[in-house]
Scaffold this motif. Sequence first.
Motif, PDB file in Angstrom:
ATOM      1  N   ASN A  55       7.151  -9.475 -12.950  1.00  0.00           N
ATOM      2  CA  ASN A  55       7.130 -10.256 -11.697  1.00  0.00           C
ATOM      3  C   ASN A  55       8.029 -11.646 -11.764  1.00  0.00           C
ATOM      4  O   ASN A  55       7.777 -12.608 -11.207  1.00  0.00           O
ATOM      5  CB  ASN A  55       5.706 -10.450 -11.374  1.00  0.00           C
ATOM      6  N   LEU A  56       9.255 -11.519 -12.594  1.00  0.00           N
ATOM      7  CA  LEU A  56       9.806 -12.940 -12.765  1.00  0.00           C
ATOM      8  C   LEU A  56      10.617 -13.332 -11.525  1.00  0.00           C
ATOM      9  O   LEU A  56      10.572 -14.558 -11.253  1.00  0.00           O
ATOM     10  CB  LEU A  56      10.929 -12.936 -14.006  1.00  0.00           C
ATOM     11  N   ILE A  57      11.104 -12.557 -10.661  1.00  0.00           N
ATOM     12  CA  ILE A  57      11.768 -12.790  -9.466  1.00  0.00           C
ATOM     13  C   ILE A  57      10.581 -13.585  -8.464  1.00  0.00           C
ATOM     14  O   ILE A  57      10.775 -14.670  -8.029  1.00  0.00           O
ATOM     15  CB  ILE A  57      12.466 -11.761  -8.798  1.00  0.00           C
ATOM     16  N   SER A  58       9.450 -12.909  -8.494  1.00  0.00           N
ATOM     17  CA  SER A  58       8.374 -13.455  -7.698  1.00  0.00           C
ATOM     18  C   SER A  58       7.983 -15.045  -8.049  1.00  0.00           C
ATOM     19  O   SER A  58       7.437 -15.780  -7.307  1.00  0.00           O
ATOM     20  CB  SER A  58       7.335 -12.682  -7.389  1.00  0.00           C
ATOM     21  N   ILE A  59       7.863 -15.104  -9.451  1.00  0.00           N
ATOM     22  CA  ILE A  59       7.477 -16.322 -10.231  1.00  0.00           C
ATOM     23  C   ILE A  59       8.612 -17.382  -9.689  1.00  0.00           C
ATOM     24  O   ILE A  59       8.308 -18.457  -9.370  1.00  0.00           O
ATOM     25  CB  ILE A  59       7.368 -16.238 -11.661  1.00  0.00           C
ATOM     26  N   ASN A  60       9.938 -17.143  -9.854  1.00  0.00           N
ATOM     27  CA  ASN A  60      10.851 -17.893  -9.352  1.00  0.00           C
ATOM     28  C   ASN A  60      10.706 -18.318  -7.862  1.00  0.00           C
ATOM     29  O   ASN A  60      10.943 -19.607  -7.588  1.00  0.00           O
ATOM     30  CB  ASN A  60      12.285 -17.204  -9.571  1.00  0.00           C
ATOM     31  N   ALA A  61      10.498 -17.566  -7.298  1.00  0.00           N
ATOM     32  CA  ALA A  61      10.388 -17.591  -5.570  1.00  0.00           C
ATOM     33  C   ALA A  61       8.990 -18.438  -5.369  1.00  0.00           C
ATOM     34  O   ALA A  61       9.220 -19.461  -4.477  1.00  0.00           O
ATOM     35  CB  ALA A  61      10.215 -16.281  -4.701  1.00  0.00           C
ATOM     36  N   GLU A 123      -4.182 -15.497 -24.411  1.00  0.00           N
ATOM     37  CA  GLU A 123      -4.896 -16.555 -24.577  1.00  0.00           C
ATOM     38  C   GLU A 123      -3.787 -17.841 -24.599  1.00  0.00           C
ATOM     39  O   GLU A 123      -4.158 -18.865 -25.239  1.00  0.00           O
ATOM     40  CB  GLU A 123      -5.270 -16.446 -26.278  1.00  0.00           C
ATOM     41  N   ARG A 124      -2.775 -17.765 -23.896  1.00  0.00           N
ATOM     42  CA  ARG A 124      -1.618 -18.958 -23.753  1.00  0.00           C
ATOM     43  C   ARG A 124      -2.561 -20.102 -22.954  1.00  0.00           C
ATOM     44  O   ARG A 124      -3.522 -20.035 -22.146  1.00  0.00           O
ATOM     45  CB  ARG A 124      -0.532 -18.510 -22.924  1.00  0.00           C
ATOM     46  N   GLU A 125      -2.028 -21.325 -23.290  1.00  0.00           N
ATOM     47  CA  GLU A 125      -2.565 -22.586 -22.642  1.00  0.00           C
ATOM     48  C   GLU A 125      -1.558 -22.897 -21.600  1.00  0.00           C
ATOM     49  O   GLU A 125      -2.080 -23.548 -20.729  1.00  0.00           O
ATOM     50  CB  GLU A 125      -2.600 -23.733 -23.744  1.00  0.00           C
ATOM     51  N   GLU A 126      -0.500 -22.484 -21.531  1.00  0.00           N
ATOM     52  CA  GLU A 126       0.464 -22.747 -20.543  1.00  0.00           C
ATOM     53  C   GLU A 126       0.603 -21.752 -19.343  1.00  0.00           C
ATOM     54  O   GLU A 126       0.463 -20.581 -19.569  1.00  0.00           O
ATOM     55  CB  GLU A 126       2.020 -22.678 -21.202  1.00  0.00           C
ATOM     56  N   TYR A 127       0.754 -22.059 -18.298  1.00  0.00           N
ATOM     57  CA  TYR A 127       1.011 -21.528 -17.023  1.00  0.00           C
ATOM     58  C   TYR A 127      -0.199 -20.482 -16.981  1.00  0.00           C
ATOM     59  O   TYR A 127      -0.017 -19.201 -16.574  1.00  0.00           O
ATOM     60  CB  TYR A 127       2.190 -20.688 -16.966  1.00  0.00           C
ATOM     61  N   LYS A 128      -1.299 -20.841 -17.169  1.00  0.00           N
ATOM     62  CA  LYS A 128      -2.659 -20.029 -17.103  1.00  0.00           C
ATOM     63  C   LYS A 128      -2.602 -19.603 -15.612  1.00  0.00           C
ATOM     64  O   LYS A 128      -3.540 -18.703 -15.697  1.00  0.00           O
ATOM     65  CB  LYS A 128      -3.889 -20.966 -17.656  1.00  0.00           C
ATOM     66  N   ASN A 129      -2.438 -20.491 -14.594  1.00  0.00           N
ATOM     67  CA  ASN A 129      -2.665 -20.064 -13.396  1.00  0.00           C
ATOM     68  C   ASN A 129      -1.547 -18.907 -12.722  1.00  0.00           C
ATOM     69  O   ASN A 129      -1.784 -18.154 -11.623  1.00  0.00           O
ATOM     70  CB  ASN A 129      -2.343 -21.169 -12.296  1.00  0.00           C
ATOM     71  N   ILE A 130      -0.652 -18.368 -13.538  1.00  0.00           N
ATOM     72  CA  ILE A 130       0.312 -17.528 -13.285  1.00  0.00           C
ATOM     73  C   ILE A 130       0.037 -16.216 -14.020  1.00  0.00           C
ATOM     74  O   ILE A 130      -0.255 -16.173 -15.069  1.00  0.00           O
ATOM     75  CB  ILE A 130       1.891 -17.776 -13.597  1.00  0.00           C
ATOM     76  N   SER A 131      -0.236 -14.933 -12.916  1.00  0.00           N
ATOM     77  CA  SER A 131      -0.475 -13.850 -13.604  1.00  0.00           C
ATOM     78  C   SER A 131       0.948 -13.309 -14.079  1.00  0.00           C
ATOM     79  O   SER A 131       1.973 -13.287 -13.540  1.00  0.00           O
ATOM     80  CB  SER A 131      -0.973 -12.860 -12.486  1.00  0.00           C
TER      81      SER A 131
END
Length: 167
Positions: A55-61, A123-131
């Motif tokens: 889902n990289l393209i949708s993350i960029n968008a 378990e990441r701390e970064e970008y927890k809001n992003i699936s």
Amino acid sequence: GAIVLGRVGDIINYIFYTDHLTEFNNRAYFDKYLKSMDKKLLDDGTVYCMVDIVNLISINAEYNRQTGDDIIKLFKTYLKEAFGKTKAEFIYNGNGSFVILADGVDYITVEDILRLFGLRLDEREEYKNISLEYKIGIAETFKENQTARKLLSEAIKNKKEFVSETA
């Protein structure tokens, strides 16, 4: 003179064969590698794996390009951590696609390494809001002595989907 020439070779390799976002080898390097391997058979127990950020393209968008780049760097960091001291070679093939050439590591070990990679993402701390949606494909040479291209296409065929959500 030899030292200067060696240095020039390093610089040229860096410019042409390194992805500057990840510092991994790039697609041009990988193309050259595959071409050099065309006539060779791989040793038994060579493992290739692919990790794609689906889902990289949708993350960029949805967010922005910088966020997408940060996610790519996150994958890079966690992959390097997971493979640790193995003699794995990392390639960033562009568009959220990583190829790992794991030499001297068997299929089950690579499976375990990638399971740990998935847990680390969860378990990441970064970008927890992003699936984070990603695919992993693994393939290993057995008795049929495969070529690099055949093993790569087998890894592509074997891709399974995963989702990492922390929220």
